[in-house]
Design a protein around this motif. Structure first.
Motif, PDB file in Angstrom:
ATOM      1  N   ARG A   1      74.553 188.616  30.573  1.00  0.00           N
ATOM      2  CA  ARG A   1      75.052 189.977  30.274  1.00  0.00           C
ATOM      3  C   ARG A   1      74.437 190.863  28.996  1.00  0.00           C
ATOM      4  NH1 ARG A   1      79.787 188.739  30.042  1.00  0.00           N
ATOM      5  NH2 ARG A   1      80.382 188.932  27.824  1.00  0.00           N
ATOM      6  N   ASP A   2      73.678 191.932  29.349  1.00  0.00           N
ATOM      7  CA  ASP A   2      72.975 192.917  28.120  1.00  0.00           C
ATOM      8  C   ASP A   2      72.053 191.978  27.556  1.00  0.00           C
ATOM      9  OD1 ASP A   2      74.672 195.060  29.079  1.00  0.00           O
ATOM     10  OD2 ASP A   2      76.443 194.270  27.345  1.00  0.00           O
ATOM     11  N   GLY A   3      71.506 191.192  28.024  1.00  0.00           N
ATOM     12  CA  GLY A   3      70.194 190.383  27.603  1.00  0.00           C
ATOM     13  C   GLY A   3      70.618 189.167  26.874  1.00  0.00           C
TER      14      GLY A   3
ATOM     15  N   VAL B   1      85.830 184.486  20.680  1.00  0.00           N
ATOM     16  CA  VAL B   1      85.519 184.866  22.209  1.00  0.00           C
ATOM     17  C   VAL B   1      84.312 185.517  22.460  1.00  0.00           C
ATOM     18  CG1 VAL B   1      88.207 185.055  22.458  1.00  0.00           C
ATOM     19  CG2 VAL B   1      86.815 187.139  21.857  1.00  0.00           C
ATOM     20  N   ASN B   2      83.939 185.458  23.620  1.00  0.00           N
ATOM     21  CA  ASN B   2      82.336 186.072  24.081  1.00  0.00           C
ATOM     22  C   ASN B   2      81.356 185.413  23.110  1.00  0.00           C
ATOM     23  OD1 ASN B   2      83.829 187.696  26.019  1.00  0.00           O
ATOM     24  ND2 ASN B   2      84.734 188.907  24.326  1.00  0.00           N
ATOM     25  N   GLU B   3      81.468 184.061  22.849  1.00  0.00           N
ATOM     26  CA  GLU B   3      80.223 183.325  22.354  1.00  0.00           C
ATOM     27  C   GLU B   3      79.017 183.521  23.281  1.00  0.00           C
ATOM     28  OE1 GLU B   3      78.713 178.970  21.136  1.00  0.00           O
ATOM     29  OE2 GLU B   3      80.760 179.173  21.417  1.00  0.00           O
ATOM     30  N   SER B   4      77.833 183.950  22.699  1.00  0.00           N
ATOM     31  CA  SER B   4      76.744 183.903  23.111  1.00  0.00           C
ATOM     32  C   SER B   4      75.420 183.429  22.607  1.00  0.00           C
ATOM     33  CB  SER B   4      76.595 185.495  23.740  1.00  0.00           C
ATOM     34  OG  SER B   4      76.007 186.038  22.601  1.00  0.00           O
ATOM     35  N   VAL B   5      74.198 183.065  23.478  1.00  0.00           N
ATOM     36  CA  VAL B   5      73.168 182.780  22.840  1.00  0.00           C
ATOM     37  C   VAL B   5      71.961 183.879  23.265  1.00  0.00           C
ATOM     38  CG1 VAL B   5      72.460 181.473  24.590  1.00  0.00           C
ATOM     39  CG2 VAL B   5      71.677 180.939  22.508  1.00  0.00           C
ATOM     40  N   SER B   6      70.870 184.147  22.483  1.00  0.00           N
ATOM     41  CA  SER B   6      69.861 185.004  22.617  1.00  0.00           C
ATOM     42  C   SER B   6      69.006 184.098  23.478  1.00  0.00           C
ATOM     43  CB  SER B   6      69.362 185.705  21.711  1.00  0.00           C
ATOM     44  OG  SER B   6      67.885 186.096  21.729  1.00  0.00           O
ATOM     45  N   PRO B   7      68.610 184.528  24.778  1.00  0.00           N
ATOM     46  CA  PRO B   7      67.412 183.619  25.150  1.00  0.00           C
ATOM     47  C   PRO B   7      65.965 183.722  24.516  1.00  0.00           C
ATOM     48  CG  PRO B   7      68.232 185.389  26.790  1.00  0.00           C
ATOM     49  CD  PRO B   7      69.236 185.369  25.620  1.00  0.00           C
ATOM     50  N   GLN B   8      65.923 184.817  24.044  1.00  0.00           N
ATOM     51  CA  GLN B   8      64.658 185.019  23.178  1.00  0.00           C
ATOM     52  C   GLN B   8      64.766 184.139  22.084  1.00  0.00           C
ATOM     53  OE1 GLN B   8      66.552 187.761  24.309  1.00  0.00           O
ATOM     54  NE2 GLN B   8      65.153 188.457  25.993  1.00  0.00           N
ATOM     55  N   GLU B   9      65.795 183.999  21.591  1.00  0.00           N
ATOM     56  CA  GLU B   9      65.781 182.992  20.191  1.00  0.00           C
ATOM     57  C   GLU B   9      65.639 181.622  20.667  1.00  0.00           C
ATOM     58  OE1 GLU B   9      65.044 184.474  17.662  1.00  0.00           O
ATOM     59  OE2 GLU B   9      66.875 184.412  16.373  1.00  0.00           O
ATOM     60  N   LEU B  10      66.289 181.417  21.709  1.00  0.00           N
ATOM     61  CA  LEU B  10      66.225 179.885  22.489  1.00  0.00           C
ATOM     62  C   LEU B  10      64.706 179.660  22.771  1.00  0.00           C
ATOM     63  CD1 LEU B  10      67.365 177.160  23.576  1.00  0.00           C
ATOM     64  CD2 LEU B  10      67.751 178.425  25.786  1.00  0.00           C
ATOM     65  N   GLU B  11      63.727 180.392  23.162  1.00  0.00           N
ATOM     66  CA  GLU B  11      62.381 180.388  23.646  1.00  0.00           C
ATOM     67  C   GLU B  11      61.533 180.127  22.203  1.00  0.00           C
ATOM     68  OE1 GLU B  11      58.825 182.615  25.844  1.00  0.00           O
ATOM     69  OE2 GLU B  11      60.991 183.217  26.286  1.00  0.00           O
ATOM     70  N   ARG B  12      62.196 181.128  21.294  1.00  0.00           N
ATOM     71  CA  ARG B  12      61.092 181.195  20.176  1.00  0.00           C
ATOM     72  C   ARG B  12      61.478 179.856  19.220  1.00  0.00           C
ATOM     73  NH1 ARG B  12      61.581 187.572  18.788  1.00  0.00           N
ATOM     74  NH2 ARG B  12      63.924 186.731  19.070  1.00  0.00           N
ATOM     75  N   LEU B  13      62.477 179.374  19.468  1.00  0.00           N
ATOM     76  CA  LEU B  13      63.056 178.310  18.496  1.00  0.00           C
ATOM     77  C   LEU B  13      62.682 176.828  19.058  1.00  0.00           C
ATOM     78  CD1 LEU B  13      66.400 179.487  16.898  1.00  0.00           C
ATOM     79  CD2 LEU B  13      64.116 178.857  15.657  1.00  0.00           C
ATOM     80  N   SER B  14      62.674 176.855  20.432  1.00  0.00           N
ATOM     81  CA  SER B  14      61.969 175.673  20.928  1.00  0.00           C
ATOM     82  C   SER B  14      60.562 175.585  20.801  1.00  0.00           C
ATOM     83  CB  SER B  14      62.428 176.000  22.726  1.00  0.00           C
ATOM     84  OG  SER B  14      63.636 175.959  22.888  1.00  0.00           O
ATOM     85  N   LEU B  15      59.788 176.773  20.843  1.00  0.00           N
ATOM     86  CA  LEU B  15      58.474 176.688  20.532  1.00  0.00           C
ATOM     87  C   LEU B  15      58.390 176.587  18.992  1.00  0.00           C
ATOM     88  CD1 LEU B  15      55.600 177.255  21.166  1.00  0.00           C
ATOM     89  CD2 LEU B  15      55.738 179.806  20.414  1.00  0.00           C
ATOM     90  N   THR B  16      59.018 176.915  18.029  1.00  0.00           N
ATOM     91  CA  THR B  16      58.981 176.437  16.665  1.00  0.00           C
ATOM     92  C   THR B  16      59.295 175.168  16.625  1.00  0.00           C
ATOM     93  OG1 THR B  16      59.831 178.542  15.879  1.00  0.00           O
ATOM     94  CG2 THR B  16      60.334 176.740  14.504  1.00  0.00           C
ATOM     95  N   GLU B  17      60.056 174.383  16.975  1.00  0.00           N
ATOM     96  CA  GLU B  17      60.250 172.893  16.877  1.00  0.00           C
ATOM     97  C   GLU B  17      59.235 172.148  17.433  1.00  0.00           C
ATOM     98  OE1 GLU B  17      64.342 171.350  17.068  1.00  0.00           O
ATOM     99  OE2 GLU B  17      63.503 170.246  19.260  1.00  0.00           O
ATOM    100  N   ALA B  18      58.578 172.600  18.538  1.00  0.00           N
ATOM    101  CA  ALA B  18      57.483 171.907  19.200  1.00  0.00           C
ATOM    102  C   ALA B  18      56.296 172.044  18.254  1.00  0.00           C
ATOM    103  CB  ALA B  18      56.915 172.640  20.278  1.00  0.00           C
TER     104      ALA B  18
END
Length: 451
Positions: free
Chosen positions: A112-114, A425-442
């Motif tokens: 929802r909403d990115g 309530v309404n905890e969420s994650v940013s998919p862009q952050e997930l992508e960038r931090l996965s790349l960061t860790e690699a």
């Protein structure tokens, strides 16, 4: 292999990341058998173990920790002579609170909403997916250049210390040259951040008794000592007039040096209502990163609906005290207990029971691993420089690892930026952050291997 290819691999893995995060969020893995059946946590642990086996990890095991929960361990050997890195996350989550207040089901990952919404999406099941994605991208681009140990905890949110005690009893199990804890978060979306300090915590239950049983408030009210009123007096004693934490004997005037937190930004992040003042004194960073903070988490008393006209014989509360670096959590617990007992009015009987405790943590941000992480973050975030921040929350395992492995370099990154609204309530994650931090860790693992 050029790093642009590594970035493309991470991007291509995002649909799989979303699918797996949805599977993991679906487990109601609240590590409290009074709220959810224990099999939900066991199922989540099995999911993580199967994922590690699927990535070629060896010695994958579900560790039975002393608090009755399970942590998942696995080891992926690296090239001969390579350094070893420990990756940490946890699969247990906070309860959803008021499920009716969620705009989508808390245990059903919903876009929802990115952003992707669901309990644990950021804290910390997203951290599990971040680790897996980074390792997969490296395997597609020349292989993982370090030995990797993974530990995924099952009771971090409860603060019951199961994994800490297990690690102390098996000191070689988690030994590594560097530790990446995937349970923190950027200071703001798009601002790469490493967390260098954590407040510790102590959690106590306080029970107040004044009468052998409830009494009719008309017949006895006015002279009979009310346990609920006594509890309110005790809890109020934990605050100065400006809202600052007051625990007799506990220092509460330290200052934070480093990244600033503008008050307007904090008000927005915390969703403070118009006209309501912030509590405490000093800068916002002082208050949330460098000083103790007491919070009343819950009160046992009759709800408004169904209440009778009675003087209460007993009342209780769950009280959390966040402890800044430089303060011993055990001493803070002793001081809090003494304060609660001494604040009782009218001779009310007070019993204090310690429920959980974790020491504060401070990392060495001048270490080689921090330099490698700074380079990785600058690359993944297109030139934005790494910020170093504190965090008001607790990850008790960090202090245990620092004590067991004083030579290890410990870094905290993750997906719990302010918009994630973790524990709410309404905890969420940013998919862009997930992508960038996965790349960061690699990128970090690659740079750290070459350093």
């Amino acid at each position: 292999m050029p790093d642009s290819q590594l970035a493309r691999s991470v991007a291509a893995l995002q649909p799989r990341a979303r699918e797996e995060l949805a599977e993991l969020v679906a487990f109601r893995s609240v590590a409290d058998p009074e709220q959810y059946p224990p099999q939900e946590c066991r199922a989540a642990a099995e999911w993580v173990a199967d994922a590690l086996r699927g990535e070629g990890f060896e010695d994958v095991a579900l560790l039975d920790t002393p608090d009755g929960t399970q942590s998942v361990y696995g080891y992926l050997p690296g090239p001969a002579g390579a350094r070893t890195v420990l990756l940490y996350a946890h699969y247990d989550v906070q309860p959803p609170l008021d499920e009716a207040a969620w705009l989508s089901p808390p245990f059903e990952l919903t876009e929802r909403d990115g952003r992707w919404y669901g309990r644990g999406a950021a804290d910390c099941k997203g951290g599990v997916i971040m680790h897996l994605t980074a390792l997969r991208a490296l395997r597609e681009n020349g292989g993982v250049p370090v030995g990797v140990k993974v530990i995924v905890e099952g009771s971090e949110e409860q603060g019951t210390g199961g994994l800490e005690r297990y690690a102390e009893a098996h000191p070689e199990l988690l030994r590594a040259d560097a530790v990446v804890v995937g349970d923190a978060g950027n200071f703001r979306v798009g601002l790469p951040t490493v967390t260098a300090t954590l407040r510790g915590m102590t959690l106590v239950r306080v029970k107040v008794d004044t009468l052998a049983g409830n009494l009719h408030s008309g017949q006895f009210g006015g002279a009979a000592p009310d346990a609920l009123a006594a509890l309110i007096r005790i809890l109020d004693s934990l605050r100065e007039e400006d809202g600052s934490t007051r625990v007799t004997g506990l220092t509460s005037d330290a200052s934070w040096e480093g990244l600033t937190y503008p008050e307007e930004d904090f008000r927005s992040d915390a969703r403070v209502l118009d006209g309501v003042e912030l509590i405490g004194s000093g800068s916002v960073a002082d208050r949330i990163w460098a000083r103790p903070a007491v919070t009343v988490l819950g009160i046992d008393c009759p709800p408004v609906v169904g209440a009778t006209p009675s003087v209460q014989a007993s009342a209780g509360a769950l009280v959390s005290l966040r402890v800044p670096p430089g303060t011993d959590a055990a001493e803070a617990t002793r001081l809090l207990t003494a304060h609660l007992e001494q604040a009782a009015p009218w001779g009310a009987k007070v019993a204090v029971e310690q429920v959980g405790q974790g020491q504060p943590f401070r990392a060495d941000s001048d270490s080689p691993a921090y330099a490698a992480m700074a380079g990785a973050m600058a690359e993944a975030y297109e030139g934005r420089q790494m910020a170093i921040a504190g965090q008001g929350g607790s990850i008790p395992l960090c202090n245990t690892l620092a004590s067991l492995y004083p030579e290890a370099e410990i870094l905290l990154i993750g997906l719990s930026e302010p918009e994630a609204q973790i524990h709410a309530v309404n905890e969420s994650v940013s998919p862009q952050e997930l992508e960038r931090l996965s790349l960061t860790e690699a990128l970090f693992l690659r740079a750290y291997a070459a350093g």
